[in-house]
Write an enzyme that holds these catalytic residues in place. Sequence first.
Site, PDB file in Angstrom:
ATOM      1  N   CYS A   1       3.441  -8.549  19.475  1.00 58.83           N
ATOM      2  CA  CYS A   1       2.866  -9.547  20.358  1.00 58.83           C
ATOM      3  C   CYS A   1       1.569  -9.220  21.131  1.00 58.83           C
ATOM      4  CB  CYS A   1       3.825  -9.460  22.037  1.00 58.83           C
ATOM      5  SG  CYS A   1       3.698  -8.092  23.153  1.00 58.83           S
TER       6      CYS A   1
ATOM      7  N   CYS B   1       5.564  -3.739  17.649  1.00 59.54           N
ATOM      8  CA  CYS B   1       5.587  -5.106  18.131  1.00 59.54           C
ATOM      9  C   CYS B   1       4.216  -5.836  18.016  1.00 59.54           C
ATOM     10  CB  CYS B   1       6.086  -5.097  19.759  1.00 59.54           C
ATOM     11  SG  CYS B   1       6.042  -6.613  20.449  1.00 59.54           S
TER      12      CYS B   1
ATOM     13  N   CYS C   1       1.574  -5.792  23.199  1.00 61.54           N
ATOM     14  CA  CYS C   1       1.672  -4.517  22.340  1.00 61.54           C
ATOM     15  C   CYS C   1       0.519  -4.005  21.474  1.00 61.54           C
ATOM     16  CB  CYS C   1       3.090  -4.376  21.743  1.00 61.54           C
ATOM     17  SG  CYS C   1       4.449  -4.372  22.733  1.00 61.54           S
TER      18      CYS C   1
ATOM     19  N   ASP D   1      16.260 -32.436  26.061  1.00 64.47           N
ATOM     20  CA  ASP D   1      17.746 -32.541  26.489  1.00 64.47           C
ATOM     21  C   ASP D   1      17.637 -33.865  27.364  1.00 64.47           C
ATOM     22  OD1 ASP D   1      16.460 -31.981  29.221  1.00 64.47           O
ATOM     23  OD2 ASP D   1      17.767 -29.871  29.094  1.00 64.47           O
TER      24      ASP D   1
ATOM     25  N   GLY E   1      21.786 -34.366  31.367  1.00 63.97           N
ATOM     26  CA  GLY E   1      22.975 -34.255  31.672  1.00 63.97           C
ATOM     27  C   GLY E   1      23.442 -32.722  32.317  1.00 63.97           C
TER      28      GLY E   1
ATOM     29  N   HIS F   1       5.512 -11.077  25.549  1.00 66.97           N
ATOM     30  CA  HIS F   1       6.145 -10.104  24.761  1.00 66.97           C
ATOM     31  C   HIS F   1       7.521 -10.609  24.537  1.00 66.97           C
ATOM     32  CE1 HIS F   1       7.868  -6.252  23.513  1.00 66.97           C
ATOM     33  NE2 HIS F   1       8.846  -6.595  24.468  1.00 66.97           N
TER      34      HIS F   1
ATOM     35  N   ASP G   1      18.111 -22.361  22.480  1.00 66.50           N
ATOM     36  CA  ASP G   1      17.095 -22.503  23.475  1.00 66.50           C
ATOM     37  C   ASP G   1      17.546 -21.773  24.835  1.00 66.50           C
ATOM     38  OD1 ASP G   1      17.481 -24.500  26.190  1.00 66.50           O
ATOM     39  OD2 ASP G   1      18.883 -24.937  24.447  1.00 66.50           O
TER      40      ASP G   1
ATOM     41  N   ASP H   1      25.598 -36.276  28.115  1.00 68.94           N
ATOM     42  CA  ASP H   1      26.955 -36.392  27.954  1.00 68.94           C
ATOM     43  C   ASP H   1      27.331 -35.287  29.401  1.00 68.94           C
ATOM     44  OD1 ASP H   1      25.481 -33.875  27.899  1.00 68.94           O
ATOM     45  OD2 ASP H   1      26.956 -32.604  26.997  1.00 68.94           O
TER      46      ASP H   1
END
Length: 373
Positions: free
Chosen positions: A307, A305, A310, A94, A97, A337, A267, A148
């Site tokens: 991850c 899950c 898990c 980014d 700004g 997770h 994001d 910006d």
Amino acid sequence: MAAITYELIKQDEHTGARAGIIHTPHGSFPTPIFMPVGTQASVKGVSPDELKDLGAGIILSNTYHLFLRPGVDLIREAGGLHKFMHWDRAILTDSGGFQVFSLGDLRKITEEGVTFRSHLDGSKKFLSPEVSMQVQMGLGSDIVMAFDECVPYPADYNYAKQSTERTLRWAKRCKDTMTSPNQGLFGIVQGGMYKDLRKWHAQEMVNLDFPGYAVGGLSVGEPKDLMYEMLEYSTSLLPQDKPRYLMGVGTPDHLVEGVARGIDMFDCVYPTRVARNGMAMTWTGRLVMKNAAFTHDHHVLEEGCGCYACRNGYTRAYIRHLVRAGEIFGLRLLSLHNLWFLEEFVRRMRQSIIDGRFGEFRSDFLANYHPKG
């Protein structure tokens, strides 16, 4: 050939939802996509290999923070941000700004740029469209964001108009300064909560022909319905053959509604920030792991899950113990997770678009999701 290109795969018949692929110098990734945030060249508590394991194709780093520490010269000396942080997939930076404008009384905005005091040591610093572009070129990110001014909420019409006009002038200066052929500069559409300003700014930005566009100035404290109204209007003004990015949004309800309105990229620090506060994200809402209800709960965070936590059987009771004891491993398990959850969420959402059942996915999810847990 342009450094950043977008390939549309499938669009939903009833909404703006679309599945695509974004191609970058450091690989391609499917959209919709959630980008984990590595503010200071690191996603907090998570290694690059772990990010790859959970399917991240692109991460975000922050120009403002890297500009202050360790400085662009050191990162350039290391061979660029990819080598510095040992990440060989795509990176978006980014512009700095938003962070600068969040400093409030510590900064002063002029036509030339923004003078501000470092939050680290109080030293006087200066960021402008030219400086932001030079820093981001030094970092070597794949996607570069234009510098910006983020219009706050609420803001009166005259302030929003002057700010949006300045952002357009700054965008032109960014484009004039960005000379790297291996980076793609995205424009940011502002305009506050005023449709006429957003329409004017979007048209002017599209005329500048950026390879991608972000919708800025949303999720800054406005009511959710107003955010969705402005988002839908803004995306309707952007080209179909370019990626669209909604900045700073990371809860699943916002993601599914953003996708329904034509957004491809998101994001947010949310998944890792709430993990460090002991919270797990699930398909039905959040789990506050400090709660006594989990003391004797020997189930994993979420059945099915994939991850690390898990699939390896770490239980709610164990993770609650770690969180209450202040053990770093507990916060890492929750971070892994939560990031997995969001990456899996956008994967399933994308598949639903391809399969022609996005509307069903959206309604089923929202019917079962309770943000407060």
